[in-house]
Scaffold this motif. Structure first.
Motif, PDB file in Angstrom:
ATOM      1  N   MET A 265      -0.515  -6.051  -6.775  1.00  0.00           N
ATOM      2  CA  MET A 265      -0.120  -4.737  -6.271  1.00  0.00           C
ATOM      3  C   MET A 265      -0.322  -3.626  -7.302  1.00  0.00           C
ATOM      4  N   ARG A 266      -0.763  -3.991  -8.503  1.00  0.00           N
ATOM      5  CA  ARG A 266      -0.994  -3.024  -9.584  1.00  0.00           C
ATOM      6  C   ARG A 266       0.278  -2.217  -9.890  1.00  0.00           C
ATOM      7  N   MET A 267       1.373  -2.944 -10.017  1.00  0.00           N
ATOM      8  CA  MET A 267       2.644  -2.294 -10.335  1.00  0.00           C
ATOM      9  C   MET A 267       2.652  -1.818 -11.779  1.00  0.00           C
ATOM     10  N   GLN A 268       3.164  -0.617 -11.998  1.00  0.00           N
ATOM     11  CA  GLN A 268       3.391  -0.105 -13.340  1.00  0.00           C
ATOM     12  C   GLN A 268       4.875  -0.302 -13.657  1.00  0.00           C
ATOM     13  N   PRO A 269       5.197  -1.142 -14.641  1.00  0.00           N
ATOM     14  CA  PRO A 269       6.596  -1.519 -14.885  1.00  0.00           C
ATOM     15  C   PRO A 269       7.543  -0.341 -15.077  1.00  0.00           C
ATOM     16  N   GLY A 270       7.031   0.769 -15.618  1.00  0.00           N
ATOM     17  CA  GLY A 270       7.909   1.914 -15.830  1.00  0.00           C
ATOM     18  C   GLY A 270       8.289   2.638 -14.557  1.00  0.00           C
ATOM     19  N   VAL A 271       7.629   2.278 -13.441  1.00  0.00           N
ATOM     20  CA  VAL A 271       7.898   2.956 -12.168  1.00  0.00           C
ATOM     21  C   VAL A 271       8.388   1.969 -11.116  1.00  0.00           C
ATOM     22  N   TRP A 272       7.681   0.867 -10.983  1.00  0.00           N
ATOM     23  CA  TRP A 272       7.878  -0.059  -9.864  1.00  0.00           C
ATOM     24  C   TRP A 272       8.386  -1.386 -10.389  1.00  0.00           C
ATOM     25  N   HIS A 273       9.584  -1.772  -9.962  1.00  0.00           N
ATOM     26  CA  HIS A 273      10.230  -2.994 -10.414  1.00  0.00           C
ATOM     27  C   HIS A 273      10.228  -4.013  -9.273  1.00  0.00           C
ATOM     28  N   LEU A 274      10.085  -5.277  -9.633  1.00  0.00           N
ATOM     29  CA  LEU A 274      10.058  -6.369  -8.649  1.00  0.00           C
ATOM     30  C   LEU A 274      11.080  -7.422  -9.044  1.00  0.00           C
ATOM     31  N   ALA A 275      11.862  -7.895  -8.072  1.00  0.00           N
ATOM     32  CA  ALA A 275      12.882  -8.902  -8.364  1.00  0.00           C
ATOM     33  C   ALA A 275      13.060  -9.813  -7.164  1.00  0.00           C
TER      34      ALA A 275
ATOM     35  N   THR B  82       0.835  -1.208   0.000  1.00  0.00           N
ATOM     36  CA  THR B  82       0.000   0.000   0.000  1.00  0.00           C
ATOM     37  C   THR B  82       0.865   1.252   0.000  1.00  0.00           C
ATOM     38  N   VAL B  83       1.927   1.250   0.805  1.00  0.00           N
ATOM     39  CA  VAL B  83       2.848   2.392   0.840  1.00  0.00           C
ATOM     40  C   VAL B  83       3.471   2.606  -0.529  1.00  0.00           C
ATOM     41  N   PHE B  84       3.902   1.518  -1.173  1.00  0.00           N
ATOM     42  CA  PHE B  84       4.533   1.653  -2.481  1.00  0.00           C
ATOM     43  C   PHE B  84       3.524   2.044  -3.561  1.00  0.00           C
TER      44      PHE B  84
ATOM     45  N   LEU C 256       8.195  12.028 -12.256  1.00  0.00           N
ATOM     46  CA  LEU C 256       9.565  11.656 -11.873  1.00  0.00           C
ATOM     47  C   LEU C 256       9.976  10.267 -12.327  1.00  0.00           C
ATOM     48  N   GLN C 257       9.136   9.595 -13.119  1.00  0.00           N
ATOM     49  CA  GLN C 257       9.410   8.193 -13.429  1.00  0.00           C
ATOM     50  C   GLN C 257      10.725   7.967 -14.174  1.00  0.00           C
ATOM     51  N   ASP C 258      11.277   9.002 -14.803  1.00  0.00           N
ATOM     52  CA  ASP C 258      12.580   8.869 -15.464  1.00  0.00           C
ATOM     53  C   ASP C 258      13.741   9.126 -14.515  1.00  0.00           C
ATOM     54  N   ARG C 259      13.431   9.615 -13.297  1.00  0.00           N
ATOM     55  CA  ARG C 259      14.504   9.946 -12.351  1.00  0.00           C
ATOM     56  C   ARG C 259      14.417   9.176 -11.040  1.00  0.00           C
ATOM     57  N   VAL C 260      13.204   8.732 -10.685  1.00  0.00           N
ATOM     58  CA  VAL C 260      13.003   8.012  -9.424  1.00  0.00           C
ATOM     59  C   VAL C 260      12.282   6.702  -9.720  1.00  0.00           C
ATOM     60  N   GLY C 261      12.829   5.605  -9.222  1.00  0.00           N
ATOM     61  CA  GLY C 261      12.211   4.292  -9.416  1.00  0.00           C
ATOM     62  C   GLY C 261      11.929   3.624  -8.087  1.00  0.00           C
ATOM     63  N   LEU C 262      10.991   2.703  -8.095  1.00  0.00           N
ATOM     64  CA  LEU C 262      10.666   1.890  -6.922  1.00  0.00           C
ATOM     65  C   LEU C 262      11.123   0.466  -7.191  1.00  0.00           C
ATOM     66  N   LEU C 263      11.721  -0.151  -6.192  1.00  0.00           N
ATOM     67  CA  LEU C 263      12.224  -1.515  -6.343  1.00  0.00           C
ATOM     68  C   LEU C 263      11.877  -2.335  -5.110  1.00  0.00           C
ATOM     69  N   SER C 264      11.111  -3.406  -5.320  1.00  0.00           N
ATOM     70  CA  SER C 264      10.816  -4.366  -4.252  1.00  0.00           C
ATOM     71  C   SER C 264      11.637  -5.622  -4.510  1.00  0.00           C
ATOM     72  N   ILE C 265      12.375  -6.055  -3.484  1.00  0.00           N
ATOM     73  CA  ILE C 265      13.223  -7.247  -3.603  1.00  0.00           C
ATOM     74  C   ILE C 265      12.696  -8.317  -2.657  1.00  0.00           C
ATOM     75  N   SER C 266      12.440  -9.499  -3.182  1.00  0.00           N
ATOM     76  CA  SER C 266      11.995 -10.604  -2.336  1.00  0.00           C
ATOM     77  C   SER C 266      13.194 -11.258  -1.662  1.00  0.00           C
ATOM     78  N   PHE C 267      13.043 -11.524  -0.354  1.00  0.00           N
ATOM     79  CA  PHE C 267      14.088 -12.251   0.377  1.00  0.00           C
ATOM     80  C   PHE C 267      13.710 -13.728   0.540  1.00  0.00           C
ATOM     81  N   ASP C 268      12.747 -14.197  -0.271  1.00  0.00           N
ATOM     82  CA  ASP C 268      12.289 -15.589  -0.193  1.00  0.00           C
ATOM     83  C   ASP C 268      12.453 -16.254  -1.556  1.00  0.00           C
ATOM     84  N   PRO C 269      13.707 -16.393  -2.025  1.00  0.00           N
ATOM     85  CA  PRO C 269      13.921 -16.892  -3.391  1.00  0.00           C
ATOM     86  C   PRO C 269      13.469 -18.327  -3.610  1.00  0.00           C
ATOM     87  N   GLU C 270      13.355 -19.124  -2.544  1.00  0.00           N
ATOM     88  CA  GLU C 270      12.894 -20.502  -2.726  1.00  0.00           C
ATOM     89  C   GLU C 270      11.461 -20.540  -3.257  1.00  0.00           C
TER      90      GLU C 270
END
Length: 242
Positions: free
Chosen positions: A156-166, A114-116, A128-142
């Protein structure tokens, strides 16, 4: 039979002067004062000069005083594309606001999501999407392989141009990743985790420069914007016509 000898009379050569109670009080006070000062010195050192009184505030203070280079790791995204974390951070020169999640979480990670989502709206609203990005990293790779990441991104309704998930490509890197950001993860019932959460501001060169609370999203975006402006290349001045 001779008489038993009594204590030497006061003033005689063998007499011992009675102990002064004040001397004992002074000695006890000096000892207590020494212990107190030593304790205060230890607290001062352990709390970054008295500015941090919990583990969380201590790690935030340490990063603010001395930005740390994040180690490089292989990460994988929801489309199965694998690359190094440093390559991801440096690709387009954006300053990143980073958080840590696991997609099966039903409590804290939903709040983080929700915060993101709110941060995503701020970034888009300010252009700001060309200068500021959001990145969520999972610590549960299994568990968090590309299909799980894709489902989480949709939820989470992520927009790929702003919010990246890995997620980490290698589970063996999990401990080093968490330690480098100061993330504490404790197993909880039903296969879940308890973990601390914050907004981590990371520059394109992979430096963790600030850690802010979840209620400081506006400040995080403002800081990322300032850092992006500072690191942006300066346009050449137009040539003066002859």
């Amino acid at each position: 039979m001779s008489a038993m000898a009594g204590p030497p009379a006061a003033g005689s050569p063998g007499a011992t002067a009675p102990a002064d109670p004040l001397d004992g009080l002074i000695g006890s006070f000096a000892a207590c004062l020494g212990v107190l000062l030593a304790g205060l010195a230890a607290i001062f050192q352990a709390t970054a000069g008295g500015t941090a009184y919990t583990t969380e505030t201590l790690r935030r203070s340490a990063v603010a005083q001395s930005p740390a280079l994040v180690p490089d790791f292989r990460v994988v995204d929801a489309q199965g594309r694998e690359e190094s974390l440093h390559t991801l951070l440096a690709r387009d020169g954006r300053v990143w606001i980073v958080d840590f999640v696991y997609t099966r979480c039903q409590t804290l990670c939903l709040s983080l999501g929700t915060v993101f989502q709110q941060l995503q709206e701020q970034v888009l609203a300010q252009g700001l999407q060309d200068r500021v990005g959001l990145l969520s990293i999972s610590f549960d790779p299994e568990h968090d392989r590309p299909p799980a990441l894709a489902e989480y991104a949709r939820r989470m309704r992520m927009q790929p141009g702003v919010w990246h998930l890995a997620s980490l490509a290698e589970a063996r890197d999990r401990r080093r990743l968490l330690d480098s950001f100061g993330i504490m993860v404790v197993p909880a019932p039903l296969g879940e985790y308890e973990h601390n959460a914050a907004l981590h501001v990371v520059t394109p060169d992979g430096r963790l420069v600030r850690i802010l609370g979840l209620d400081e999203g506006v400040q995080a975006v403002a800081l990322a914007r300032r850092l992006a402006q500072r690191d942006a290349p300066v346009a050449a001045a137009p040539a003066v016509p002859p």
